[in-house]
Design an enzyme around this catalytic site. Structure first.
Site, PDB file in Angstrom:
ATOM      1  N   HIS A  73       0.836  -1.203   0.000  1.00 51.79           N
ATOM      2  CA  HIS A  73       0.000   0.000   0.000  1.00 51.79           C
ATOM      3  C   HIS A  73       0.876   1.261   0.000  1.00 51.79           C
ATOM      4  O   HIS A  73       0.733   2.137  -0.862  1.00 51.79           O
ATOM      5  CB  HIS A  73      -0.921  -0.034   1.225  1.00 51.79           C
ATOM      6  CG  HIS A  73      -1.847   1.127   1.320  1.00 51.79           C
ATOM      7  ND1 HIS A  73      -3.181   1.038   0.989  1.00 51.79           N
ATOM      8  CD2 HIS A  73      -1.641   2.414   1.698  1.00 51.79           C
ATOM      9  CE1 HIS A  73      -3.747   2.227   1.157  1.00 51.79           C
ATOM     10  NE2 HIS A  73      -2.840   3.073   1.591  1.00 51.79           N
ATOM     11  N   GLU A  74       1.787   1.318   0.945  1.00 50.45           N
ATOM     12  CA  GLU A  74       2.632   2.517   1.053  1.00 50.45           C
ATOM     13  C   GLU A  74       3.581   2.627  -0.140  1.00 50.45           C
ATOM     14  O   GLU A  74       3.892   3.728  -0.598  1.00 50.45           O
ATOM     15  CB  GLU A  74       3.423   2.511   2.368  1.00 50.45           C
ATOM     16  CG  GLU A  74       2.564   2.493   3.636  1.00 50.45           C
ATOM     17  CD  GLU A  74       1.493   3.577   3.679  1.00 50.45           C
ATOM     18  OE1 GLU A  74       1.678   4.635   3.045  1.00 50.45           O
ATOM     19  OE2 GLU A  74       0.459   3.358   4.334  1.00 50.45           O
ATOM     20  N   HIS A  77       1.797   4.382  -2.879  1.00 53.73           N
ATOM     21  CA  HIS A  77       1.857   5.843  -2.693  1.00 53.73           C
ATOM     22  C   HIS A  77       3.239   6.360  -3.106  1.00 53.73           C
ATOM     23  O   HIS A  77       3.368   7.413  -3.735  1.00 53.73           O
ATOM     24  CB  HIS A  77       1.619   6.205  -1.222  1.00 53.73           C
ATOM     25  CG  HIS A  77       0.187   6.132  -0.783  1.00 53.73           C
ATOM     26  ND1 HIS A  77      -0.842   6.738  -1.471  1.00 53.73           N
ATOM     27  CD2 HIS A  77      -0.386   5.539   0.304  1.00 53.73           C
ATOM     28  CE1 HIS A  77      -1.987   6.511  -0.828  1.00 53.73           C
ATOM     29  NE2 HIS A  77      -1.741   5.785   0.238  1.00 53.73           N
ATOM     30  N   HIS A  80       3.607   6.679  -6.790  1.00 52.65           N
ATOM     31  CA  HIS A  80       2.870   7.866  -7.234  1.00 52.65           C
ATOM     32  C   HIS A  80       3.764   9.106  -7.092  1.00 52.65           C
ATOM     33  O   HIS A  80       3.796   9.977  -7.959  1.00 52.65           O
ATOM     34  CB  HIS A  80       1.605   8.002  -6.376  1.00 52.65           C
ATOM     35  CG  HIS A  80       0.495   8.765  -7.013  1.00 52.65           C
ATOM     36  ND1 HIS A  80      -0.670   9.047  -6.343  1.00 52.65           N
ATOM     37  CD2 HIS A  80       0.351   9.328  -8.242  1.00 52.65           C
ATOM     38  CE1 HIS A  80      -1.474   9.734  -7.141  1.00 52.65           C
ATOM     39  NE2 HIS A  80      -0.882   9.915  -8.295  1.00 52.65           N
TER      40      HIS A  80
END
Ligand SMILES: [Zn+2]
Length: 281
Positions: A73-74, A77, A80
């Protein structure tokens, strides 16, 4: 981090293990965002912070399923942030609308229940045995347990949030009555007398999610629909990944999220992929 052609993309700082005085939890942040000035692309400095179980003298750091899921998940990010390619820093990387920011992170979690992915690294640390398919299926089944109820519950919070935050006049009515009416379209179980969600719903009044609670469910719709593109073309398909990179990750907030999404996916998202992932369709 370098691009495939050797171009410098970003610096990634990782801080994986707990230590004295370190905040608990996991997060991504940006020490320096990306921007372009006078033709020069100033690349970002990104960090992901985790609190993984530490290795000991006798055992390596054996990560739990949840820990790896949080890492993915991290890391989503982080991608991104690291792949950003915008002129203005304020529109760069993860500086997107709240109901779009969890797509790059949540999509990553989908790989974790793919056998093809697990077989690349998830070996028993002593025997070298791959994770059995039945165990993976059990993890999926456990995640989908009670999913109908959980989905309606999540939706009801979104409905309630939006009802409060679209009021145009000061409210002096009955809170419980207002609440029950707002949640009625997605009500599944009878209301327990004497309870009220609104008065305990800090998230939408002081948690920064005012008129945005729906984005939890919406992000799931997006990430399931987006991952379906990988399922269709192969979960390691380079062309699909490149399209996600160019059309979503690089663009930050420079265009409407739906325009970016459609360029990647070819159409607007539907709920079908999420319902299928949840095992209800
Ligand atoms: Zn997130």
């Amino acid at each position: 981090m370098m691009d495939a052609n050797g171009d410098f993309l970003a610096v990634l700082f990782t801080d994986f293990h707990p230590r004295e005085g370190k905040r608990s939890g996991a997060w991504m942040s940006s020490f320096k965002s990306q921007f372009i000035k006078n033709g020069a692309d100033s690349r970002p400095h990104i960090t992901i912070v985790m609190n993984f179980t530490r290795p000991t003298e006798t055992k390596p750091a054996l990560l739990t399923f949840d820990e790896v899921e949080t890492f993915l998940h991290e890391f989503g990010h982080a991608l991104h942030g690291m792949l950003a390619k915008s002129t203005y820093e304020t529109l760069s990387g993860t500086s997107v609308y709240r109901d779009f920011v969890e797509l790059p992170s949540q999509i990553m979690e989908n790989w974790l229940v793919e056998k093809e992915y697990l077989d690349k690294f998830a070996f028993h640390y002593q025997t070298g045995e791959k994770m059995p398919a039945e165990l993976v299926q059990k993890i999926i089944n456990a995640a989908n347990y009670n999913i109908g109820y959980l989905t309606f519950r999540q939706l009801s919070f979104g409905y309630l949030d939006m009802a409060w935050h679209t009021l145009e006049q000061p409210f002096d009515g009955d809170v419980r009555e207002f609440e029950q009416k707002a949640m009625l379209p997605v009500k599944l179980l009878p209301v327990v007398p004497g309870t009220s969600m609104s008065t305990a719903f800090g998230h939408i009044f002081s948690g920064g999610y005012a008129a945005g609670y729906y984005s939890y469910k919406w992000a799931e719709v997006l990430d399931a629909d987006a991952f379906a593109a990988f399922k269709e073309n192969g979960i390691f398909d380079k062309k699909t990944a490149q399209s996600f990179r160019v059309n979503v990750l690089e663009k930050g907030n420079t265009e409407e999220p739906m325009a970016l999404y459609k360029r990647f996916r070819g159409h607007e998202p539907t709920v079908d992929a999420l319902l299928e992932r949840n095992g209800v369709k």
